[in-house]
Design a protein around this motif. Sequence first.
Motif, PDB file in Angstrom:
ATOM      1  N   HIS A  22      45.822  96.134   7.663  1.00 46.77           N
ATOM      2  CA  HIS A  22      44.554  96.088   7.103  1.00 46.77           C
ATOM      3  C   HIS A  22      44.154  95.509   5.755  1.00 46.77           C
ATOM      4  N   GLN A  23      45.383  94.909   5.271  1.00 48.08           N
ATOM      5  CA  GLN A  23      45.289  94.277   4.080  1.00 48.08           C
ATOM      6  C   GLN A  23      44.736  92.757   4.376  1.00 48.08           C
ATOM      7  N   PHE A  24      44.683  92.692   5.464  1.00 44.89           N
ATOM      8  CA  PHE A  24      43.901  91.196   5.964  1.00 44.89           C
ATOM      9  C   PHE A  24      42.756  91.312   6.579  1.00 44.89           C
ATOM     10  N   LYS A  25      41.794  91.037   5.716  1.00 47.37           N
ATOM     11  CA  LYS A  25      40.423  91.181   6.073  1.00 47.37           C
ATOM     12  C   LYS A  25      39.808  90.859   7.303  1.00 47.37           C
ATOM     13  N   ARG A  26      40.523  89.803   7.879  1.00 45.35           N
ATOM     14  CA  ARG A  26      39.869  89.260   9.227  1.00 45.35           C
ATOM     15  C   ARG A  26      40.375  90.082  10.355  1.00 45.35           C
ATOM     16  N   LEU A  27      41.589  91.144  10.287  1.00 45.90           N
ATOM     17  CA  LEU A  27      41.904  91.868  11.035  1.00 45.90           C
ATOM     18  C   LEU A  27      41.007  93.433  10.917  1.00 45.90           C
ATOM     19  N   ARG A  28      40.792  93.453   9.719  1.00 50.34           N
ATOM     20  CA  ARG A  28      40.122  94.864   9.290  1.00 50.34           C
ATOM     21  C   ARG A  28      38.721  95.041   9.893  1.00 50.34           C
ATOM     22  N   ILE A  29      37.890  93.618   9.614  1.00 50.61           N
ATOM     23  CA  ILE A  29      36.745  93.659  10.043  1.00 50.61           C
ATOM     24  C   ILE A  29      36.562  92.307  11.103  1.00 50.61           C
ATOM     25  N   ARG A  30      36.777  92.709  12.285  1.00 46.66           N
ATOM     26  CA  ARG A  30      36.995  91.770  13.497  1.00 46.66           C
ATOM     27  C   ARG A  30      35.667  90.767  13.534  1.00 46.66           C
ATOM     28  N   TYR A  31      35.991  89.469  13.117  1.00 50.10           N
ATOM     29  CA  TYR A  31      34.882  88.490  13.025  1.00 50.10           C
ATOM     30  C   TYR A  31      35.145  87.739  14.206  1.00 50.10           C
ATOM     31  N   LYS A  32      36.269  87.574  14.744  1.00 50.14           N
ATOM     32  CA  LYS A  32      36.494  86.702  16.066  1.00 50.14           C
ATOM     33  C   LYS A  32      36.019  87.668  17.473  1.00 50.14           C
ATOM     34  N   ILE A  33      35.286  87.225  18.171  1.00 53.47           N
ATOM     35  CA  ILE A  33      35.005  87.676  19.383  1.00 53.47           C
ATOM     36  C   ILE A  33      36.228  87.315  20.435  1.00 53.47           C
ATOM     37  N   ARG A  34      36.768  86.264  20.429  1.00 57.97           N
ATOM     38  CA  ARG A  34      37.782  86.014  21.513  1.00 57.97           C
ATOM     39  C   ARG A  34      38.945  86.714  21.136  1.00 57.97           C
ATOM     40  N   SER A  35      39.543  87.391  22.354  1.00 60.10           N
ATOM     41  CA  SER A  35      40.787  88.133  22.086  1.00 60.10           C
ATOM     42  C   SER A  35      41.855  87.223  21.785  1.00 60.10           C
ATOM     43  N   ASP A  36      41.970  85.915  22.282  1.00 58.92           N
ATOM     44  CA  ASP A  36      43.073  85.184  22.026  1.00 58.92           C
ATOM     45  C   ASP A  36      43.136  84.813  20.514  1.00 58.92           C
ATOM     46  N   LEU A  37      42.173  84.602  20.009  1.00 56.14           N
ATOM     47  CA  LEU A  37      42.232  84.297  18.372  1.00 56.14           C
ATOM     48  C   LEU A  37      42.411  85.566  17.729  1.00 56.14           C
ATOM     49  N   HIS A  38      41.961  86.803  17.876  1.00 57.79           N
ATOM     50  CA  HIS A  38      42.286  88.057  17.231  1.00 57.79           C
ATOM     51  C   HIS A  38      43.846  88.180  17.593  1.00 57.79           C
ATOM     52  N   LEU A  39      44.328  87.975  18.698  1.00 53.96           N
ATOM     53  CA  LEU A  39      45.749  88.217  18.911  1.00 53.96           C
ATOM     54  C   LEU A  39      46.689  87.225  18.041  1.00 53.96           C
ATOM     55  N   GLY A  40      46.308  85.788  17.879  1.00 48.02           N
ATOM     56  CA  GLY A  40      46.853  85.090  17.066  1.00 48.02           C
ATOM     57  C   GLY A  40      47.013  85.642  15.575  1.00 48.02           C
ATOM     58  N   LEU A  41      45.683  86.073  14.837  1.00 47.64           N
ATOM     59  CA  LEU A  41      45.863  86.506  13.776  1.00 47.64           C
ATOM     60  C   LEU A  41      46.479  87.776  13.642  1.00 47.64           C
ATOM     61  N   LEU A  42      46.634  88.352  14.431  1.00 52.95           N
ATOM     62  CA  LEU A  42      47.439  89.747  14.419  1.00 52.95           C
ATOM     63  C   LEU A  42      48.973  89.413  14.375  1.00 52.95           C
ATOM     64  N   GLN A  43      49.247  88.607  15.249  1.00 52.32           N
ATOM     65  CA  GLN A  43      50.592  87.956  15.142  1.00 52.32           C
ATOM     66  C   GLN A  43      51.103  87.355  13.905  1.00 52.32           C
ATOM     67  N   LEU A  44      50.216  86.488  13.345  1.00 50.04           N
ATOM     68  CA  LEU A  44      50.279  85.934  12.030  1.00 50.04           C
ATOM     69  C   LEU A  44      50.621  86.884  11.033  1.00 50.04           C
TER      70      LEU A  44
END
Length: 87
Positions: A51-73
């Motif tokens: 949750h230190q990463f804002k893009r994961l804390r507040i999910r801006y990306k609708i596409r799950s593949d982009l969210h998964l990529g950000l999570l892996q990063l």
Amino acid sequence: MFADRGYDFDTYRRLIRARDITPKIAQRGAPHGSGLGKTRWVVERTFAWLHQFKRLRIRYKIRSDLHLGLLQLACSITCLRRLKTSF
């Protein structure tokens, strides 16, 4: 499957057993010390790191593949930071 006292209901136990899983659920009213929940802080700490990463804390990306990529990063960055501090 391990669970805390909040899931100590026959309904949950039956659902779990229907899937051939043995439930290990702490009994409500039983004294602490059963061993269940001792490692829960590991999961909560990991979520706090992510949750230190804002893009994961507040999910801006609708596409799950982009969210998964950000999570892996985020996981990779977190592991790298932990490795840097351990050496």
